[in-house]
Design a protein around this motif. Sequence first.
Motif, short mmCIF file in Angstrom:
data_model
loop_
_atom_site.label_atom_id
_atom_site.label_comp_id
_atom_site.label_asym_id
_atom_site.label_seq_id
_atom_site.Cartn_x
_atom_site.Cartn_y
_atom_site.Cartn_z
N ALA A 1 0.82 -1.22 0.00
CA ALA A 1 0.00 0.00 0.00
C ALA A 1 0.85 1.27 0.00
O ALA A 1 0.47 2.27 -0.59
N LYS A 2 2.01 1.21 0.65
CA LYS A 2 2.82 2.43 0.76
C LYS A 2 3.22 2.94 -0.62
O LYS A 2 3.11 4.14 -0.90
N SER B 1 -3.60 -3.93 1.73
CA SER B 1 -2.29 -4.53 1.85
C SER B 1 -2.40 -5.90 2.51
O SER B 1 -3.28 -6.11 3.34
N CYS C 1 -8.20 6.82 6.71
CA CYS C 1 -7.63 5.52 7.07
C CYS C 1 -8.50 4.92 8.15
O CYS C 1 -8.62 5.48 9.23
N ASN D 1 -4.46 4.06 11.66
CA ASN D 1 -3.13 4.10 12.27
C ASN D 1 -2.82 5.59 12.41
O ASN D 1 -2.85 6.29 11.41
N ALA E 1 -5.72 -0.68 5.03
CA ALA E 1 -4.66 -1.66 5.33
C ALA E 1 -4.98 -2.54 6.55
O ALA E 1 -4.44 -3.64 6.68
N1 PLP Z 1 -1.11 2.22 5.40
C1 PLP Z 1 -1.04 2.26 6.74
C2 PLP Z 1 -2.07 3.03 7.49
C3 PLP Z 1 0.00 1.64 7.42
O1 PLP Z 1 0.07 1.70 8.75
C4 PLP Z 1 0.98 0.94 6.68
C5 PLP Z 1 2.10 0.25 7.35
O2 PLP Z 1 2.34 0.30 8.49
C6 PLP Z 1 0.87 0.92 5.29
C7 PLP Z 1 -0.19 1.56 4.68
C8 PLP Z 1 1.91 0.27 4.46
O3 PLP Z 1 1.52 -0.96 4.01
P1 PLP Z 1 2.45 -1.84 3.09
O4 PLP Z 1 3.32 -2.67 3.98
O5 PLP Z 1 1.51 -2.63 2.26
O6 PLP Z 1 3.27 -0.92 2.23
#
Ligand code: PLP
Length: 406
Positions: free
Chosen positions: A119-120, A247, A184, A188, A218
């Motif tokens: 996702a990042k 993710s 989100c 997080n 995620a």
């Molecule tokens: N989005 C959120 C809110 C996250 O906390 C994280 C990772 O901690 C990610 C995306 C990243 O996910 P990925 O490991 O698939 O890149």
Amino acid sequence: MLPVNIKKQGVLFMNINKNYQNVSESYLFSTVAKKVNEFAAANPNKKIIRLGIGDVTLPLCKAVVDAIKSAADEMGIKETFRGYGPEQGYDFLKTKLQDYYKSHNIELDLDEIFISDGAKSDLGNILDLFDVNNTVLVPDPVYPVYVDTNVMAGRKVVYVNANADNDFLPLPPSDVKADIIYLCSPNNPTGAVYNKEQLKAWVDYANVNHAVILFDSAYECFITDENLPRSIFEIEGAKTCAIEFCSLSKTAGFTGTRCGYTVVPKTLEFDGVKLNKMWLRRQTTKFNGVPYIIQRGAEAVFTPIGQKEIQENLSYYKENAKIISETLKKHNIWHIGGKHSPYIWLRCPNNMTSWEFFDYLLENVQIVGTPGSGFGNNGEGYFRLTSFGSRENTIEACERLDKFLG
Ligand code: PLP
């Protein structure tokens, strides 16, 4: 040839992207590590328990490992070897995801699903599609990637306050016209989860303002209440304003294996241009797909045995969260999250600042968490604990807390 000295005077130097100079240094995790290392060096006999980790600790489940091994074997045989795959992912995995969405009453076409290496990357890369003059609306506190990727591109970021008054679930502001909105849920760092009515308010706001919602799901796998939305596409009207990023990192322990997916509806259109088409063009130009072997592992997550195995891991983390939450409850420490999320967001007792509470826990009970102020101004006075530790350490940490606070 121009004289070298002109170059030396800087006249002809290539221009760098100066926006990078506006990205604030992230001192959060480096300061945490520095403080913990210093404490450990000064107190070699004290066991430090880390309840601040955002990474999973349980290994990949057997179904995934078996699938990865068998795909690796295929790659070593001439007849089953595969080279470049489709940039947007193999149909075998996209079909599984289509079925997964269908199980939550969401109909998607296969070409609305894009497989990624997490996702990042997609959360950052999606910004290729948007003009630099767009206004970006981000809740505070927030996952720092949303802010930093926009600052790097030179976009203006405005904040909507998430705080105890709105249970850290802000609703659309009436005085801001945003173009790009980040949401989100489960969140997080706060662990807060939007309900359907709240998400509907955001979807309506986005449709009225011709804005796009970038919805980060995620942590959807932590939701256990069927009434809470796992996907923005459970909300009527979302397919004309939202893109969803998900993710397998937390769902199935893929943080080091890398696989995620992004859903771009074909009905999402701005200025007469379909974002699905733009994203496909972007991905086919700049990305060559997730490894076949990894996509086979991801496919296994969505088989009945894979689902059963990942649920065992998720239950383990959820039980850890429950243990932490019960300890906090016993001592009347205000907190949210932990129920449909691996994150527990607590108010620091006695009006301590986030860093004061960090030092207090480290020095007195040798527990490490993450200061809330590292996620934004509204995080000051709050603290994030996670359930990704081992059961043994989580119990020990809670016993220490219980005894100390008692
Ligand atoms: N989005 C959120 C809110 C996250 O906390 C994280 C990772 O901690 C990610 C995306 C990243 O996910 P990925 O490991 O698939 O890149």
